[in-house]
Each structure stands twice: as structure tokens, then as C-alpha cells.
Scaffold this motif. Sequence first.
Motif, PDB file in Angstrom:
ATOM      1  N   UNK A 258       0.838  -1.203   0.000  1.00 16.61           N
ATOM      2  CA  UNK A 258       0.000   0.000   0.000  1.00 16.61           C
ATOM      3  C   UNK A 258       0.870   1.250   0.000  1.00 16.61           C
ATOM      4  N   UNK A 259       1.892   1.263   0.854  1.00 12.04           N
ATOM      5  CA  UNK A 259       2.758   2.432   0.920  1.00 12.04           C
ATOM      6  C   UNK A 259       3.443   2.719  -0.397  1.00 12.04           C
ATOM      7  N   UNK A 260       3.961   1.683  -1.039  1.00  9.78           N
ATOM      8  CA  UNK A 260       4.642   1.862  -2.321  1.00  9.78           C
ATOM      9  C   UNK A 260       3.682   2.365  -3.387  1.00  9.78           C
ATOM     10  N   UNK A 261       2.503   1.756  -3.452  1.00  6.61           N
ATOM     11  CA  UNK A 261       1.520   2.155  -4.461  1.00  6.61           C
ATOM     12  C   UNK A 261       1.089   3.600  -4.266  1.00  6.61           C
ATOM     13  N   UNK A 659       7.980   4.806 -11.338  1.00  6.10           N
ATOM     14  CA  UNK A 659       8.928   3.715 -11.592  1.00  6.10           C
ATOM     15  C   UNK A 659      10.014   3.679 -10.526  1.00  6.10           C
ATOM     16  N   UNK A 660      10.463   4.865 -10.090  1.00  2.00           N
ATOM     17  CA  UNK A 660      11.465   4.907  -9.025  1.00  2.00           C
ATOM     18  C   UNK A 660      10.903   4.348  -7.726  1.00  2.00           C
ATOM     19  N   UNK A 661       9.630   4.633  -7.456  1.00  2.00           N
ATOM     20  CA  UNK A 661       8.997   4.121  -6.240  1.00  2.00           C
ATOM     21  C   UNK A 661       8.988   2.599  -6.232  1.00  2.00           C
ATOM     22  N   UNK A 662       8.562   1.993  -7.339  1.00  2.00           N
ATOM     23  CA  UNK A 662       8.542   0.535  -7.409  1.00  2.00           C
ATOM     24  C   UNK A 662       9.941  -0.040  -7.612  1.00  2.00           C
ATOM     25  N   UNK A 663      10.778   0.684  -8.329  1.00  3.84           N
ATOM     26  CA  UNK A 663      12.132   0.198  -8.574  1.00  3.84           C
ATOM     27  C   UNK A 663      12.934   0.035  -7.308  1.00  3.84           C
ATOM     28  N   UNK A 664      12.556   0.754  -6.242  1.00  2.00           N
ATOM     29  CA  UNK A 664      13.275   0.606  -4.979  1.00  2.00           C
ATOM     30  C   UNK A 664      13.154  -0.811  -4.429  1.00  2.00           C
ATOM     31  N   UNK A 678      11.277  -4.821 -10.172  1.00  2.00           N
ATOM     32  CA  UNK A 678      11.821  -4.607 -11.516  1.00  2.00           C
ATOM     33  C   UNK A 678      10.714  -4.593 -12.560  1.00  2.00           C
ATOM     34  N   UNK A 679       9.854  -5.607 -12.520  1.00  2.00           N
ATOM     35  CA  UNK A 679       8.830  -5.745 -13.549  1.00  2.00           C
ATOM     36  C   UNK A 679       7.843  -4.583 -13.525  1.00  2.00           C
ATOM     37  N   UNK A 680       7.420  -4.180 -12.346  1.00  2.00           N
ATOM     38  CA  UNK A 680       6.451  -3.083 -12.262  1.00  2.00           C
ATOM     39  C   UNK A 680       7.073  -1.773 -12.715  1.00  2.00           C
ATOM     40  N   UNK A 681       8.309  -1.514 -12.308  1.00  2.00           N
ATOM     41  CA  UNK A 681       8.984  -0.286 -12.740  1.00  2.00           C
ATOM     42  C   UNK A 681       9.123  -0.251 -14.264  1.00  2.00           C
ATOM     43  N   UNK A 682       9.518  -1.380 -14.862  1.00  2.00           N
ATOM     44  CA  UNK A 682       9.649  -1.439 -16.317  1.00  2.00           C
ATOM     45  C   UNK A 682       8.298  -1.247 -16.982  1.00  2.00           C
ATOM     46  N   UNK A 683       7.263  -1.897 -16.457  1.00  2.00           N
ATOM     47  CA  UNK A 683       5.940  -1.753 -17.043  1.00  2.00           C
ATOM     48  C   UNK A 683       5.434  -0.323 -17.004  1.00  2.00           C
TER      49      UNK A 683
END
Length: 756
Positions: A258-261, A659-664, A678-683
Motif C-alpha cells: 500500500x505504501x509503495x503504491x 517507476x522509481x517508487x517501485x524500482x526501490x 523490476x517488472x512493475x517499474x519497467x511496465x
Amino acid sequence: MIRALTGFSTRRPWRVITVWAVVGILLALMGQALVFRVTHTDSAGFLPPEYDAAAALRVAREEFGAEPDANALTVLVARRDGKPLQGADRKRVEEVTRELNSARVEMPWTEEQVRGLSEDYSQVPRVTVVTTAPDGSFALLGARLRGNSTDPGLHSVYRAFHDRAEREFGEAGLRTGFTGGLADVVDGADAERTTQTVVGLVMVVLIVLINVLVFRSVLAAFVPLLAVSVVGGAATGTVVGAALLTGLELDPGTPSMIGTVLIGIGVDYFLFLLFRFREELRRRPEEHHRLVAADVAGRVGTAVTSAALTIVAAFATLGVATFGQFRVLGPSVAVSVLVMLVASLTLMPALLAVAGRKMFWPSRILSKTERTGPASRTGELVARRPLLVLLASAALLGALALGTAGVRMDFGTGGTPRDTAAAATAREIAGALPAGVSDPTTVYVTADDGRPLDPAGLDGLRRALSGVDGVGEVAAPVLGTGRDAARLDAYLTVDSRSQRARDLVAGPVRQAVREATPAGTTAHVGGTAAVFADVATAVDRDLRTVFPVAAALIALILVVLLRSLAAPVVLMLSVGLCFAATFGASVLVFQHLGGEPGVNFVLPLVLFLFVVALGTDYNILVSDRLREEMAHGGPARAAVARAVRHTAPAVATAGVVLAASFGSLAVNADASTRQLGFATALGILLSSFVLSLLLVPAAAALLGRGMWWPVRGARSRQDDIRSAGERNAGLPAPYEGEEPPRSRPVPDYPRKLNRT
């Protein structure tokens, strides 16, 4: 409704900000203190009751007193000099075991725990001698500590128990090692603490730096992040409170998800507002900033609402999943996004109304004419060569999608870093005993008519299990409290968390149990390997259900929001291709090139929801601007060029931030988290830069106003009035140059507004 909320927020901004600050901080504190009361760490508990592992867990609790929050530990005890244990050593091991089994471990209270809200895990652990290595090099103890294995409070209790056992055995010249369950979790958390702290700081600095570079402003860099942090805490508190009231149990990863999203999409929504606010302030320099904020919040609020509802709809479809972990994650994310949506329509407009033009201080960009840049050149390229752009974008995504060939699902737990003390102890045990000795696969046998069971009658089942290739040893049957149930522990020769163990249990072990179970009894196979074997089956079934339901629901929402049949088809085809490309690239990176067993089993479903929902976010923003530009009349391709020019900076910046948020997450030691990050940031990057700025605008340029079929060429009443007014005033056609300043009074503003 949307304009009513945004209008009130810009008229009474300080009231709105105060309410959000008070309520948000209180909910955040409540959520932080109570989150571990509503999280559930047992994967078997998320399985539907008809699955074999779930039935085994039910027998274990009812007949053998197994506790749902009991965390098993394996304690290795050996001589410091490396020699085999002697008779005196074994006697001392038994004495210390009895002492540990009767001594209460008090939980050390720290700043992370709040008395009265946080759980007190002080307890007397259960410790027993399990076995001794065949060569006598060490003895193994089994220990159990009750509590949530992700709660720092229980981690403190484990450390206190660890130190006491180490001290007690050390006085007798013996050394100890701890592994399994809670030891793995604590050692992994300790090993990752520094990394996660650094990654979190880097992510925050990166988001601030991006905003500084884009807006050249201090407030525009920090205000979105601060606001979203408060709203994110409020959303987590709301989910935790709802779980407490309804009795739902959350997966431990849900709060962090939730926090990341919310950090990602919240900053995105704020950026959409900021870019449009800056654009309108530049066009209307003489107009009061609160009037501009109200107008911008109303316009962008419609697109943001549409985007947020697609995310809510996508994750709400997880409610039809059979696997409880998915069924709880979906509504949790949906509720959180709704909270962020309310903040986007109230708190964010209020902050714009208060800050006004100072939001962009010390930048002088408001006084400068908009210059031609990459956004303009991109828009001109798409408008001039739409077919080439469309084919090139589709070819890129299609090439990445080819990576899905030969994909395998990995149902591993991710494990802990190999350099932890728990991992070293596990390797030492595996060198002398079967790999599954610390985590056996257990067969539970119950009498159908409730009669007492005779352990001798289970010898055939025991021999059948012992004959399975991959089973090292089967312990003697143990009867339950009612004597109508028995337990047989089978120690596998492979790691119980590996793919080989799951294949072994799902195939030969369960086959042997079915064939050798005595008449009049029922047998169920449980344990870690059995649980994940059943999870694999449940997830596979959910994938076939959730995918089409989510796609159909999102398509229906797009039809309603865009009032078109053609545009939703374009958007759904594009995000579907983007999902295939992202998934293919992930398979290529982790399985084909990285040598991992496969991609994590949750990746396809979670990635589908994120890419489709978040990718649709950007497409909705672009489509909304495309419709607005085309409604002004003139060539459709010119409208596409203008739409890309105005939306490209917002979409590109928002995409990089999200992407940076998920890439972390991609630097996490856990394999599943790393793959998801990785996958979510790329998507998201593909969605923002390829789909929203190239493929969808190119399709719109080719289709023209047919993009909005069957209401081709339709324009909103507000656009008709505005265009007519501008023509009657003899003003130039809109967007041939910059739109001239205009004043659009908003009713019910206080008279003192013009004096502020």
C-alpha cells in the motif's frame, strides 16, 4: 460532485488542510501501532478449506493443539572444540532445555512499540530435544515462540531467547546456532535493514530531485511528497481499522505494498495538477490563483477520478480469487486508492489554493513564454508520422513479449541472504541430516467414525512413505489428544522450500498416501512443501478467473468514462501488449539470463493489475486531453500534437517517479520482491513513454475523431460555450497561439478573496 469537492477545497483551503493533517496523522499512528494485530503469516491459512494442506492444518489445530501463530525454531547445540557430544554434554543439553522450557522471556519495550496498543509477546517458550546427529556432532532442539513473525516486538523476544540460550549453553562449553522460521526472518531483516534504509532515502531524494529539475521550485519539490506521505499513512490506518472491525487478516506484505503504491500514484496525481496549474497560471496571469486552482482541480479531477477508479476496479476483482492472500490484497489496495482519490480532490487543490504562484518559487517560469522542447518535437513527430510511430512502438513491445516463451512459475519463498547466521546453521545441519529435518512434511490420519487409532495399524503407511524416493526418514506415529488422529513426520532429503520438494509432495508422496491409507481413515499431507504445492494450484485457477474479469470490468469503465467504443478498444489493446512485453522482459532477465528457477508465482497477476491499471491511468490523462483538443476543432493531427505537447512533461515525470517508487523494491534480497519491483517499474516506464506518448496518440492521429466513435466529433457543453464566447469576442482560434488570458468567476467565493 467532483467540482463541488474541488470548489469547496479551494474556497476553504485551511480548513481542508487542517482536517487532513489531524485525521491523517492520527490514522497513520493508529495503523503503525495496530498493523501487526491484523496481519497473518501462515500461507496455509489463506488456502480454501477444500485444499489438502488446509485440511491438514485444520487437523493439526484441532487434534494436536497447533497454534496458528506458533513460530518454529531449530536450535543446534555442539561442542566448541568440534568433538562429538559426550554423555555429560547430552545431560547438560537436557538440563538447559528444561530450564529454557520453564523460564519466561520478557519482551523488551522499544520506541517502536506503544504500550496498550502494541502486542506484548512476553511468554514461556516451548523447547524440546528433537534429535542428535548420527555422528554425534550436534544435538537439535525444537523451540516455539508465539506471535506475528513480522512484528518487531516478537523479534525482540526472539533475540532475548537467543541470548539466554547462547549464554546458558556457553557456560557448559557448548556453542549454539539458530535457524528455521523466525530465525530466518529476523536474520534476513537485520541483514536488509541498512540496505532498505539507504534505498528509501535514495528514493525520496530522487523524487525530490526530479521535481526540482522539472519545476525549479522548492515547494513543488517537497509539498507533493509530504502531502502524499500523510495521505499514505491515513490510507494504511484506514485499511488496518477496517480489518480490525471486520475481522479480516492481512498478508504481511500488504501494508508495504500500500505504501509503495500510494507514494507513486499520489505523487503522480499531484504532478498532473501541478503541470496543468502552471500551464493555466502562465496563460491567465491577471486572474486570482484560487480561481485558477478551482478551475484546474475541476478539470484534472475528472481525469484523476477516472484513473483512480480503474485501479480500484482492477484490484477489486481480486475479491473473486480463491487464494486468500489475493482476496485480501485486492480490497486493501482499492480502499487505499479511494482514500488517495479523496485527497486528490480535496487536500491537493487546497494546497494549490494556499500556495498559489509561490508554489513555483523561485522559478520565473510563469513569466516566460512556453518554449519548444522535447515534448513539442515528440508531438510533431507523432502527428507527422503516426503510422511509423505506431508500428515501431508495437514492434518494440512485441519483441519484448517474445521473452515469455518457455516461462516457468517459481513458488519459492525467496529465502534469506546466504551470509546470515541462520543460513549457515541450516547448511551445517544439512551436512549431517536430511535437508528437511527442521521442516518436516507431515501426514495427518483421522478415523472416519471417531474410533481410537492403533499406531501399529499405520505401519503400512509409514513403510509406503519411507519407500518414496526423496523421503529420508519417517518418524513413528504420534496420536492426538483424542486418540482418533495420528501424525507422521516425513523428513525429505531436499529443502522443503525448493521446487523439488513441492514436486515430490504433490506427486509421489501424496500418491503413496492415497494408496496406503488404511480403510476407514482419511489422510491429509501438510507442511511447507505441501502448502506451496496447493498454493500453486489455487493461483493457477485464480489467474484464469481474475484476468478476464479485470479486463472486462476495466473496459466497461473506460466505455462509460470516455463515452466511446473505439477509444477503450485502443487503450485495452495497448495495455495488453504492454503487459505481455513487461512480463516477457521479466522472464528474459530473471529466468533466461539470470538463471533463476522461474518467475515468482504472484508476478503475472500483480503485474497484470498494476500495468493495466496504472498504464490506463496515463492513457486516461492523455485521452482526456486528446478529446479536449479535438473538441476545439481544426485538424485532428494538430490536436494530437498539442495534446502530446501539453501532457508529455506530466506523464514522463509521473512515470519516472512511479517507476522509481517501485524500482526501490528491485534491490531487495527476497527474489519475489525483487522481481516484482523490476517488472512493475519497467511496465510503468513502457506505459508512460511508449504507450501514452507514442502508441495511443499515434492511433488517435490515424483514427482522427473516429477515436471517439460512436459520438464522433462530440464536444462538451462547456467547450461549446467557451469556443462560442471566444469567437463572438473576435479572439483568435484557440491554440493557434497561446490562449489569451480570461477571467472565469466562480460563485460563492468570499468577498475578501480579492484582498488576500
